[in-house]
Design an enzyme around this catalytic site. Structure first.
Site, PDB file in Angstrom:
ATOM      1  CG  ASP A  67       4.177   8.527  -4.242  1.00 40.27           C
ATOM      2  OD1 ASP A  67       4.459   8.438  -5.458  1.00 40.27           O
ATOM      3  OD2 ASP A  67       3.723   7.574  -3.570  1.00 40.27           O
ATOM      4  CE1 TYR A  99      -3.169   5.795   3.187  1.00 32.93           C
ATOM      5  CE2 TYR A  99      -3.591   4.903   1.000  1.00 32.93           C
ATOM      6  CZ  TYR A  99      -2.748   5.097   2.070  1.00 32.93           C
ATOM      7  OH  TYR A  99      -1.472   4.606   2.029  1.00 32.93           O
ATOM      8  CE  LYS A 127      -0.191   6.352   6.872  1.00 29.50           C
ATOM      9  NZ  LYS A 127      -1.169   7.170   7.546  1.00 29.50           N
TER      10      LYS A 127
HETATM   11  C1  F6R Z   1       1.274   2.735   1.648  1.00 32.40           C
HETATM   12  C2  F6R Z   1       1.244   2.466   0.219  1.00 32.40           C
HETATM   13  C3  F6R Z   1       0.895   1.094  -0.249  1.00 32.40           C
HETATM   14  C4  F6R Z   1      -0.463   1.083  -0.962  1.00 32.40           C
HETATM   15  C5  F6R Z   1      -0.824  -0.339  -1.470  1.00 32.40           C
HETATM   16  C6  F6R Z   1      -2.081  -0.329  -2.316  1.00 32.40           C
HETATM   17  O1  F6R Z   1       1.594   4.061   1.902  1.00 32.40           O
HETATM   18  O2  F6R Z   1       1.471   3.329  -0.581  1.00 32.40           O
HETATM   19  O3  F6R Z   1       0.922   0.156   0.787  1.00 32.40           O
HETATM   20  O4  F6R Z   1      -1.474   1.558  -0.120  1.00 32.40           O
HETATM   21  O5  F6R Z   1       0.229  -0.831  -2.281  1.00 32.40           O
HETATM   22  O6  F6R Z   1      -1.903   0.588  -3.345  1.00 32.40           O
HETATM   23  P1  F6R Z   1      -2.976   0.891  -4.488  1.00 32.40           P
HETATM   24  O7  F6R Z   1      -4.281   1.183  -3.800  1.00 32.40           O
HETATM   25  O8  F6R Z   1      -2.388   2.081  -5.193  1.00 32.40           O
HETATM   26  O9  F6R Z   1      -3.042  -0.323  -5.358  1.00 32.40           O
HETATM   27 MG    MG Z   2       3.089   5.740  -3.699  1.00 33.80          MG
HETATM   28 MG    MG Z   3       5.806   6.981  -0.116  1.00 33.47          MG
END
Ligand code: F6R
Ligand code: MG
Ligand code: MG
Length: 364
Positions: free
Chosen positions: A11, A228, A231
């Site tokens: 990603d 974290y 994913k």
């Molecule tokens: C799960 C994922 C999303 C982010 C969520 C918060 O793998 O990528 O659910 O965790 O959108 O994202 P941030 O912390 O980047 O604003």
């Molecule tokens: Mg992402």
């Molecule tokens: Mg992804």
């Protein structure tokens, strides 16, 4: 002809949010791999995306764990990150956990599934790619494909599959591996496969010939980064037909969707929905987790495809069931088992909240 098939994914930035990938990022990756093909490093390539994950599918003759191929993938992701940064995409460069490449891309963030084999007269390949889920998500479908006769009738009635398959399982916490033979050791095998966040099925081999049948990415981003970051969104290569399961046997587990870890903030259980390439965008509550299946025939290493294998009405009922499962789970909001148990949550305010409230806790 000996071919290595490498699927390397990362990603490097989402559009919009973490839902999907921008066409300019995909185009940049194609240009990079096209140059490598012109220079003779790659035989062929196919670039695609599943949600916010960029997938580099490459054929070559450098073998597995080739420094040149891994560096090509790394440099491609770095180039794509530049495009993502220019467009101010969300989480640009998210999975690139190192400042520099050092010999192998393993341990640097991207997921890797590779296999080397002698190309058969007709070499049928299915590549699964997922978004919003964790490594280990292929444990259940791979078990069904290679060990469950109620899924794969070839295990019963095809003499070239009747002796079964060998499963290589990785303990991702302790970095140890063990192999099991199925059907003889299925009960032992299932104890481990049933805990996919600890034990991930790395590879499957045809038992009689020892030939590689499947290979998946088992990298765990959170373990590499120690926090974290996103994913794993794993990939999996499966060889098909002849002494391997038929395409329809490989896709069949996805007709009854299972529940995986991931979804919103990597902290929820949700159904893994089989979708077409066009529908590989994680939207509702940043999901639900989804999987695509790309089918190829290889012709002297050339990738003939991709066929969009879940773009079929026979998976509509599975999609409906998965949506119903998603609805049931969503009703629980921040409660387990929709939300992951504390020890498995990669994204939590618990330490901060506990610290703030520590003085208010009294002995019972
Ligand atoms: C799960 C994922 C999303 C982010 C969520 C918060 O793998 O990528 O659910 O965790 O959108 O994202 P941030 O912390 O980047 O604003
Ligand atoms: Mg992402
Ligand atoms: Mg992804």
């Amino acid at each position: 002809m000996d071919i290595t098939l490498s699927v390397i994914k990362a990603d490097v930035g989402g559009y919009v949010g973490h839902s999907s990938s921008h066409p300019d990022v995909i185009q940049k990756a194609k240009e990079s791999l096209e140059r490598a093909k012109e220079q003779g490093l790659l035989i062929d390539y196919y670039v695609t995306a599943c949600g916010d994950d960029l997938q580099l599918i490459m054929t070559h003759q450098q073998g597995e764990d080739s420094e040149q191929i891994h560096k090509l993938a790394w440099d491609t992701f770095v180039g794509c990150t530049d495009v993502a940064k220019r467009l101010k995409l969300h989480g640009a460069g998210q999975d690139l956990l190192s400042d520099a490449f050092s010999g192998t891309i393993k341990g640097l963030g991207p997921g890797v599934a590779e296999m080397q084999f002698t190309e058969r007269t007709a070499e049928t390949i299915v590549i699964f790619m997922a978004d919003k889920t964790a490594s280990g998500a292929w444990n259940l479908p791979l078990y069904k494909i290679f060990a469950d006769p109620f899924n794969t009738i070839g295990l019963v009635i095809a003499s070239n599959m009747h002796s079964g398959f060998t499963f290589e399982v990785h303990d991702v916490l302790k970095s140890k591996k063990i192999t099991f033979n199925a059907p003889e050791e299925t009960y032992d095998l299932l104890i481990f496969l049933g805990s996919p966040s600890r034990y991930a099925l790395k590879a499957v081999y045809h038992k009689e010939s020892g030939e590689i049948a499947a290979s998946s990415s088992t990298q765990r981003l959170a373990l590499i980064a120690g926090r974290y970051v996103g994913k794993d969104d794993p990939v999996c290569i499966v060889r098909s037909q002849g002494k391997f399961p038929a395409v329809g046997e490989i896709l069949e587990p996805f007709a009854s969707p299972n529940i995986v870890k991931g979804w919103m903030r990597g902290s929820h259980h949700g159904p893994l929905i089989p979708v077409s390439f066009r529908e590989a965008r994680a939207i509702r509550f940043d999901g639900p987790p989804r999987a695509i299946a790309a089918g190829f025939q290889l012709a002297n290493g050339k990738l003939i495809g991709a066929a969009d294998l879940f773009d079929d009405p026979s998976f509509d009922l599975a999609r409906q069931q998965a949506l119903a499962m998603a609805d049931f789970l969503r009703r629980m909001g921040p409660f387990e088992p929709h939300r992951l148990p504390l020890e498995e949550m990669e994204y939590t305010t618990m330490p901060e909240v506990s610290k703030k409230l520590a003085s208010r806790f009294q002995n019972i």
